[in-house]
Enzyme design. Sequence first.
Site, mmCIF file in Angstrom:
data_model
loop_
_atom_site.group_PDB
_atom_site.id
_atom_site.type_symbol
_atom_site.label_atom_id
_atom_site.label_comp_id
_atom_site.label_asym_id
_atom_site.label_seq_id
_atom_site.Cartn_x
_atom_site.Cartn_y
_atom_site.Cartn_z
ATOM 1 N N ASN A 9 15.046 67.862 99.761
ATOM 2 C CA ASN A 9 14.220 66.916 99.000
ATOM 3 C C ASN A 9 12.911 66.746 99.760
ATOM 4 O O ASN A 9 12.876 66.072 100.788
ATOM 5 C CB ASN A 9 14.960 65.578 98.876
ATOM 6 N N LYS A 11 10.333 65.160 98.925
ATOM 7 C CA LYS A 11 9.653 63.881 98.655
ATOM 8 C C LYS A 11 8.159 64.153 98.385
ATOM 9 O O LYS A 11 7.837 65.204 97.845
ATOM 10 C CB LYS A 11 9.883 62.896 99.810
ATOM 11 N N HIS A 102 17.520 58.196 93.653
ATOM 12 C CA HIS A 102 17.272 58.173 95.096
ATOM 13 C C HIS A 102 16.927 56.740 95.518
ATOM 14 O O HIS A 102 16.279 56.005 94.768
ATOM 15 C CB HIS A 102 16.121 59.125 95.444
ATOM 16 N N GLU A 104 14.749 55.603 97.366
ATOM 17 C CA GLU A 104 13.307 55.286 97.329
ATOM 18 C C GLU A 104 12.863 54.939 95.911
ATOM 19 O O GLU A 104 11.990 54.094 95.711
ATOM 20 C CB GLU A 104 12.505 56.468 97.904
ATOM 21 N N GLU A 174 23.871 58.751 100.425
ATOM 22 C CA GLU A 174 22.751 58.581 101.346
ATOM 23 C C GLU A 174 22.671 57.117 101.779
ATOM 24 O O GLU A 174 22.070 56.292 101.077
ATOM 25 C CB GLU A 174 21.431 58.968 100.666
ATOM 26 N N GLY A 180 15.388 58.785 106.947
ATOM 27 C CA GLY A 180 14.098 58.815 107.637
ATOM 28 C C GLY A 180 14.066 57.977 108.898
ATOM 29 O O GLY A 180 12.994 57.717 109.451
ATOM 30 N N SER A 220 18.886 61.536 107.663
ATOM 31 C CA SER A 220 18.665 62.078 109.007
ATOM 32 C C SER A 220 19.622 63.212 109.353
ATOM 33 O O SER A 220 20.024 63.364 110.514
ATOM 34 C CB SER A 220 18.737 60.965 110.063
HETATM 35 P P1 13P Z 1 15.830 62.316 105.748
HETATM 36 O O1 13P Z 1 16.636 63.587 105.915
HETATM 37 O O2 13P Z 1 14.377 62.504 106.046
HETATM 38 O O3 13P Z 1 16.464 61.151 106.444
HETATM 39 O O4 13P Z 1 15.878 61.981 104.164
HETATM 40 C C1 13P Z 1 17.082 62.046 103.500
HETATM 41 C C2 13P Z 1 16.833 61.903 102.055
HETATM 42 O O5 13P Z 1 16.412 60.856 101.595
HETATM 43 C C3 13P Z 1 17.084 63.069 101.184
HETATM 44 O O6 13P Z 1 17.053 62.723 99.852
#
Ligand code: 13P
Length: 258
Positions: A9, A11, A102, A104, A174, A180, A220
């Site tokens: 992903n 983003k 997601h 976010e 997640e 992140g 992560s």
């Molecule tokens: P990170 O791997 O940067 O923590 O992000 C995970 C994520 O949100 C994948 O959708």
Amino acid sequence: MRKKIVAGNWKMNKNFQDAEELLDELSEQIEKGQKSSKVEVIVCPPSLYTEMALDLSHSEDEERLFGVGAQDVSANGQGAYTGEISADMLSSMGVEYCIVGHSERRKYFKETDEQVAAKVDKLLAEGITPIVCVGELLEDREAGRHFDVIRTQVEKGLFGLKQLDFVKVIIAYEPVWAIGTGKTATPDQAQEVHAFIRGLVEEKYGKEVARNLSILYGGSCNAKNAAELFAQNDVDGGLIGGAALKAEDFVTIINSFK
Ligand code: 13P
């Protein structure tokens, strides 16, 4: 048998030139055989780069190297929804997968479980595989209510589906506190929640459906910890953020299955 999957992903990262460079590198490394053939690799760049990603997703002799996904889709069919992208648009481009719900999107765009369910419906109607994200906030885990939060997200987002549709879905666990932050869930914590989700699915749709469901871990997950996470019984792969932005790290993750 359920599929082993590693999905990236991206983003809102990479301009066009950098995205092209990363996709080029990724295609080259996968083509060189640095990817175990039993793993389904998915790349979800910003939708603007879909066509380029699709072009680079096949080798010169037309071998498919990875599937292309989107990061979101409209809950509406078509019409006056400025800025939105429909499931029909995605499928007409050749997009095979789409991330939905997601954290976010839930946090910054106030996406609800009802919207998640509507998006899943739209995607399935267009033959696109939804990758539905669930996960608790840090305060949920600290208060010991993470299982309740995840149960609600799974039930409201997905359990309206008939079995013949549910079997097409991928779930990603997640934990929001791990995204992140560099703070990965331990393999035991991931396994515990993945087994819990599989149990919910078994209660609703039966053993066979639960056994065949792919549940990915995200938060992560990186080149160093992927092998340990993927070694867990109920962890079928990863949804990778930051570490998907470097071809070498992403390919190491793809090759992290035993
Ligand atoms: P990170 O791997 O940067 O923590 O992000 C995970 C994520 O949100 C994948 O959708």
